[in-house]
Design a protein around this motif. Structure first.
Motif, PDB file in Angstrom:
ATOM      1  N   GLY A 110       0.859  -1.123  -0.028  1.00  0.00           N
ATOM      2  CA  GLY A 110       0.018   0.120  -0.105  1.00  0.00           C
ATOM      3  C   GLY A 110       1.007   1.144  -0.012  1.00  0.00           C
ATOM      4  O   GLY A 110       0.317   2.290  -0.408  1.00  0.00           O
ATOM      5  N   PHE A 111       2.264   1.097   0.386  1.00  0.00           N
ATOM      6  CA  PHE A 111       3.059   2.211   0.230  1.00  0.00           C
ATOM      7  C   PHE A 111       3.304   2.837  -1.083  1.00  0.00           C
ATOM      8  O   PHE A 111       3.394   1.858  -2.016  1.00  0.00           O
ATOM      9  N   THR A 112       3.135   4.122  -1.237  1.00  0.00           N
ATOM     10  CA  THR A 112       3.611   4.693  -2.447  1.00  0.00           C
ATOM     11  C   THR A 112       5.166   4.965  -2.604  1.00  0.00           C
ATOM     12  O   THR A 112       5.702   5.862  -1.935  1.00  0.00           O
ATOM     13  N   PHE A 113       5.860   4.403  -3.593  1.00  0.00           N
ATOM     14  CA  PHE A 113       7.307   4.685  -3.729  1.00  0.00           C
ATOM     15  C   PHE A 113       7.687   5.902  -4.359  1.00  0.00           C
ATOM     16  O   PHE A 113       6.800   5.984  -5.536  1.00  0.00           O
ATOM     17  N   LYS A 114       8.372   6.919  -4.016  1.00  0.00           N
ATOM     18  CA  LYS A 114       8.502   8.045  -4.666  1.00  0.00           C
ATOM     19  C   LYS A 114       9.878   7.899  -5.370  1.00  0.00           C
ATOM     20  O   LYS A 114      10.153   8.819  -6.330  1.00  0.00           O
ATOM     21  N   ALA A 115      11.068   7.470  -4.810  1.00  0.00           N
ATOM     22  CA  ALA A 115      12.209   7.502  -5.415  1.00  0.00           C
ATOM     23  C   ALA A 115      12.666   6.256  -6.105  1.00  0.00           C
ATOM     24  O   ALA A 115      13.797   6.569  -7.006  1.00  0.00           O
ATOM     25  N   VAL A 116      12.327   5.019  -5.453  1.00  0.00           N
ATOM     26  CA  VAL A 116      12.881   3.965  -6.157  1.00  0.00           C
ATOM     27  C   VAL A 116      12.426   3.201  -7.427  1.00  0.00           C
ATOM     28  O   VAL A 116      10.909   3.227  -7.378  1.00  0.00           O
ATOM     29  N   ASP A 117      12.914   3.085  -8.402  1.00  0.00           N
ATOM     30  CA  ASP A 117      12.399   2.427  -9.738  1.00  0.00           C
ATOM     31  C   ASP A 117      12.641   1.073  -9.988  1.00  0.00           C
ATOM     32  O   ASP A 117      11.901   0.222 -10.438  1.00  0.00           O
ATOM     33  N   ALA A 118      13.639   0.515  -9.005  1.00  0.00           N
ATOM     34  CA  ALA A 118      14.147  -0.965  -9.261  1.00  0.00           C
ATOM     35  C   ALA A 118      14.824  -1.272  -8.052  1.00  0.00           C
ATOM     36  O   ALA A 118      15.618  -0.153  -7.304  1.00  0.00           O
ATOM     37  N   MET A 119      14.881  -2.462  -7.656  1.00  0.00           N
ATOM     38  CA  MET A 119      15.890  -2.775  -6.490  1.00  0.00           C
ATOM     39  C   MET A 119      16.541  -4.052  -6.688  1.00  0.00           C
ATOM     40  O   MET A 119      16.158  -4.873  -7.337  1.00  0.00           O
TER      41      MET A 119
END
Length: 339
Positions: A282-291
Motif C-alpha cells: 500500500g506504500f507509494t514509492f517516490k524514489a525507487v524505480d528498481a531494486m
C-alpha cells in the motif's frame, strides 16, 4: 493484512552458510514486475539489465566487530553486542548474562571498564564505557554474524561490502556483498552512475514480526544519511530519464526517507538522522524505480517491504520458484533484481 500472509516454508539447506567466491558469481533472479517474467542469471550479468544514466544507490556503511566479552564484579561472564552509538562513550547494547542491573560495573577482557547506565526492554542496556570503545573493538571485537549462520567465517571482510566506508552497522547491507571491483568498473564503463548513502543496520532487521497484524509492529529506527551530492545526482539522473536502482532494502529505506521532504520536481532531498519509515503493501514509492535485494526471512519487515514494491502474491510465487531452483537464501545467499 496479516503477518501470516508473509509466511513461507524454506528448507534449512537453502540457507547459505558461506559466501560464494568470487562475489559476483552469486546467482541473480531477475523479475520484471510488468510482465511477470523471470530470468535466471549470475550477478556479473547485472550490466545487461541497466542503461547508461541509471543510478545504483549503494549503502557504504561498515559492520563493526561489535561482539565483545567481559566480567561482572562477581566474576560471572558477560557477552555484549553493541547495537547503536548514542554518544562518544554511551552505546545501546544487548547484554547476555544474569542480573545485569543499572549501576553494574563490567570489566572488558583486556580492556576498559563499563557501567550499565540504564535498563531498557529485554536484554537491551545503555552502557557507558570509560574510554571510546572503537580502538578496543578493532583488537578484541568479533563480527556479529546473523543467528542463522552457523559456520565460522574465516575472513571477516567477506561480511563487508567492497565499498564499506562508514563504521556503525551491526549487520551487513547484504545486497551489496555481490559487487566486486571488476563488476563496478564494468558498470561505470557502461555509463551506470553510483550514488552513495549510509544507513547503519541494526539487529532488529532480523527480528520476525510477532504481532498478528503487521501494522501493530513497532518498527525499529535506524540512522541514515543521503547527502547533497547524492541528492543532486539522483534528481539530475531522474530528470534525464535514468532509473534509480536501490541496492538493498537499506538503500530503499534511505531513499524513501529522503523522498518525504522532496520539493516539486525533486525525487529526494538531503536527509540526515533517524528514520522510522515502515514500508508495507500500500506504500507509494517516490524514489525507487528498481531494486537489488537478497531473499528474506519469512514474516520479516524486509519481506513486507519487497512485497510492497512487487506485490505479495508475486513475491511469494518468485520465492517458490527460487526454492525449486535451489537458490541460496539470506545474508550470504543469492540476489534478486526487481525491475
Amino acid at each position: 493484512m496479516r503477518t501470516s500472509d508473509f509466511d513461507y516454508y524454506l528448507p534449512p539447506e537453502r540457507i547459505a552458510q558461506h559466501p560464494i567466491e568470487p562475489r559476483h558469481n552469486a546467482r541473480l533472479l531477475v523479475y520484471d514486475r510488468k510482465t511477470g517474467k523471470m530470468d535466471h542469471r549470475i550477478f556479473y550479468d547485472l550490466p545487461e539489465y541497466l542503461n547508461a544514466g541509471d543510478v545504483l544507490v549503494i549503502n557504504q556503511t561498515r559492520v563493526i566487530p561489535a561482539r565483545i566479552f567481559g566480567f561482572k564484579p562477581s566474576g560471572g561472564k558477560v557477552e555484549i553486542l553493541l547495537l547503536k552509538r548514542e554518544s562518544d562513550l554511551v552505546w545501546e547494547a544487548l547484554v547476555g548474562g544474569k542480573k545485569i542491573r543499572e549501576g553494574t560495573i563490567l570489566q572488558l577482557v583486556e580492556g576498559p571498564l563499563a557501567v550499565v547506565e540504564q535498563v531498557l526492554d529485554g536484554a537491551r542496556r545503555l552502557i557507558r564505557f570509560e574510554t571510546e570503545i572503537e580502538p578496543y573493538l578493532e583488537k578484541q571485537g568479533q563480527m556479529p554474524l546473523p543467528p542463522y549462520i552457523h559456520e565460522k567465517l574465516e575472513d571477516p571482510e567477506r561480511y563487508q561490502t567492497v565499498f564499506a566506508r562508514q563504521p556503525g552497522s551491526a549487520a551487513a547491507p547484504t545486497a551489496g556483498l555481490h559487487f566486486t571491483p571488476e563488476l563496478i568498473q564494468l558498470l561505470e564503463q557502461k555509463g551506470i552512475l553510483f550514488g552513495r548513502v549510509t544507513l547503519h543496520v541494526g539487529l532488529d532487521t532480523f527480528a520476525p514480526v510477532t504481532e498478528e497484524d503487521p501494522r501493530q509492529h513497532a518498527i525499529h529506527s535506524e540512522w541514515c544519511e543521503l547527502d547533497e551530492e547524492t541528492a543532486s545526482l539522483i534528481n539530475s539522473a531522474r530528470a534525464k530519464g535514468g532509473r534509480i536502482i536501490a541496492v538493498g532494502t537499506t538503500s530503499v529505506r534511505t531513499l524513501e526517507s529522503a523522498g518525504v521532504n522532496a520539493q516539486s520536481g525533486q525525487v529526494v532531498a538531503p536527509f540526515h538522522g533517524s528514520t522510522r519509515l515502515y514500508i508495507l503493501p500500500g506504500f507509494t514509492f517516490k524514489a525507487v524505480d528498481a531494486m537489488i535485494t537478497n531473499f528474506h526471512l519469512p514474516r520479516s519487515t524486509l519481506l513486507m517491504l519487497v512485497s510492497a514494491f512487487a506485490g505479495r502474491e508475486q513475491i511469494l510465487r518468485v520465492y517458490e520458484e527460487a526454492i525449486r531452483r535451489e537458490y541460496r537464501f539470506y545474508s550470504f545467499g543469492d540476489a534478486m533484481l526487481i525491475l
